[in-house]
Design a protein around this motif. Structure first.
Motif, short mmCIF file in Angstrom:
data_model
loop_
_atom_site.label_atom_id
_atom_site.label_comp_id
_atom_site.label_asym_id
_atom_site.label_seq_id
_atom_site.Cartn_x
_atom_site.Cartn_y
_atom_site.Cartn_z
N UNK A 116 -1.98 -22.39 35.35
CA UNK A 116 -1.15 -23.47 35.90
C UNK A 116 0.33 -23.11 35.81
N UNK A 117 0.74 -22.45 34.74
CA UNK A 117 2.14 -22.05 34.57
C UNK A 117 2.53 -21.00 35.60
N UNK A 118 1.64 -20.04 35.85
CA UNK A 118 1.89 -19.03 36.88
C UNK A 118 2.00 -19.71 38.24
N UNK A 119 1.11 -20.65 38.49
CA UNK A 119 1.12 -21.42 39.75
C UNK A 119 2.45 -22.17 39.89
N UNK A 132 -1.88 -26.91 41.58
CA UNK A 132 -1.17 -27.01 40.30
C UNK A 132 -1.68 -28.19 39.49
N UNK A 133 -1.78 -29.35 40.12
CA UNK A 133 -2.19 -30.54 39.37
C UNK A 133 -3.69 -30.52 39.03
N UNK A 134 -4.50 -29.88 39.85
CA UNK A 134 -5.91 -29.73 39.49
C UNK A 134 -6.06 -28.89 38.23
N UNK A 135 -5.28 -27.82 38.16
CA UNK A 135 -5.30 -26.97 36.96
C UNK A 135 -4.78 -27.73 35.74
N UNK A 136 -3.71 -28.51 35.94
CA UNK A 136 -3.12 -29.25 34.83
C UNK A 136 -4.07 -30.31 34.29
N UNK A 146 -7.38 -31.91 29.84
CA UNK A 146 -8.63 -32.48 29.29
C UNK A 146 -9.20 -31.59 28.20
N UNK A 147 -9.19 -30.28 28.45
CA UNK A 147 -9.72 -29.34 27.45
C UNK A 147 -8.81 -29.25 26.23
N UNK A 160 0.94 -34.83 28.74
CA UNK A 160 0.55 -36.23 28.91
C UNK A 160 1.61 -37.00 29.70
N UNK A 161 2.88 -36.83 29.32
CA UNK A 161 3.97 -37.50 30.04
C UNK A 161 4.01 -37.04 31.49
N UNK A 162 3.85 -35.74 31.71
CA UNK A 162 3.85 -35.19 33.06
C UNK A 162 2.77 -35.84 33.92
N UNK A 163 1.57 -35.92 33.42
CA UNK A 163 0.46 -36.45 34.21
C UNK A 163 0.55 -37.97 34.37
N UNK A 164 1.08 -38.66 33.37
CA UNK A 164 1.31 -40.10 33.52
C UNK A 164 2.33 -40.36 34.62
N UNK A 165 3.39 -39.56 34.64
CA UNK A 165 4.39 -39.69 35.70
C UNK A 165 3.79 -39.38 37.07
#
Length: 274
Positions: A147-150, A183-187, A192-193, A230-235
């Motif tokens: 995800x970071x590379x993406x 990107x967001x699918x990977x995140x 979750x993991x 968590x903050x990133x995905x909540x936003x």
């Protein structure tokens, strides 16, 4: 001798694949579109590198039938898993061209592991829960690394668009919307993991590590990384955070995870040597 030969083979194949990918991308113009076969052939060379890398990782990390948790072993194993997940994902997702970054970074990881070296730190008589915890944590790290590379490629792509530039590398990448979606699918999957990793580590600390749960440096850093994601995905859910705004959050969270495990390992093994 055999492990060293496997490492050299994987590095050589990764290098050849990267060069072929770069040549294919540079030859791409609006008048001469990049054909799938031009990427597929270099990608196959990279897949061969992954095959030798995985064999090397098993040889290094499963010494004497037990998992080796030393820094050298974990770098080889996680980088191998990152590339394996990447090539498997590329069978269904339009990400083969990301090999232009994934493969060179993997070469650096293998060289670092070889130059660092370290004594084996075997996980003997591990319970099933401990093994599951380790597997999930490595999977989480691998997905967040991809995800970071993406995110880095997305940032480059968006910057070039804003500058109204059209280099070959830009035209060879998938559309921005596709890059953002990936990107967001990977995140989401990596988060979750990572959540499962932290929960199992806290709830089953006695069974996994043989001692009650403690807030140590790596735990604090990993939890801080989790909070960033968590903050990133909540936003993302609440205000529709875009890919451009997610880049630095993604990089920041990954750096905290990186420091939490590998940074701590480097310090501890350095102190052990002194």
């Amino acid at each position: 001798m055999v492990p060293f030969a496997l490492m050299i083979a994987s590095i050589a194949l990764y290098g050849i694949s990267s060069i072929l990918l770069l040549r294919a991308i540079r030859s791409h113009t609006s008048a001469n579109p990049l054909q799938p076969s031009q990427v597929f052939r270099p990608f196959l060379v990279g897949c061969a590198g992954v095959f030798f890398h995985v064999l090397y990782a098993f040889d290094v990390s499963l010494a004497a039938g037990s998992l080796d948790l030393s820094l050298r072993s974990m770098v080889v194993l996680t980088s191998g898993l990152v590339t394996l997940i990447f090539v498997l994902g590329a069978t269904t997702l339009p990400i083969r061209r990301l090999g232009i970054l994934v493969f060179p970074i993997t070469i650096l990881c293998l060289l670092f592991a070889q130059l660092w070296g370290s004594e084996a730190s075997l996980l003997a008589d591990a319970s099933l829960m401990a093994k599951l915890h380790i597997v999930v944590s490595i999977l989480a790290y691998s997905l967040l690394a991809i995800a970071t590379i993406q995110a880095l490629l997305y940032s480059y792509q968006e910057h070039q668009f804003k500058q109204r530039k059209s280099p070959a590398m830009l035209m060879a990448l998938p559309p921005l919307q596709t890059m953002e979606s990936l990107l967001f699918r990977l995140l989401w999957t990596g988060f979750a993991l990572l959540t499962l990793t932290l929960l199992t580590g806290a709830l089953f600390s006695q069974e996994i590590f043989g001692r009650p749960f403690e807030l140590k440096h790596h735990t604090i850093l990993a939890t801080m990384g989790w909070l960033v994601y968590a903050v990133l995905l909540i936003k993302r859910v609440t205000i529709g955070l875009r890919g451009s705004q997610a880049v630095w959050w993604t990089i920041g969270g990954f750096l905290l995870i990186q420091l939490g495990y590998f940074g701590t390992k480097i310090v501890l093994e350095t102190l052990a040597v002194q």
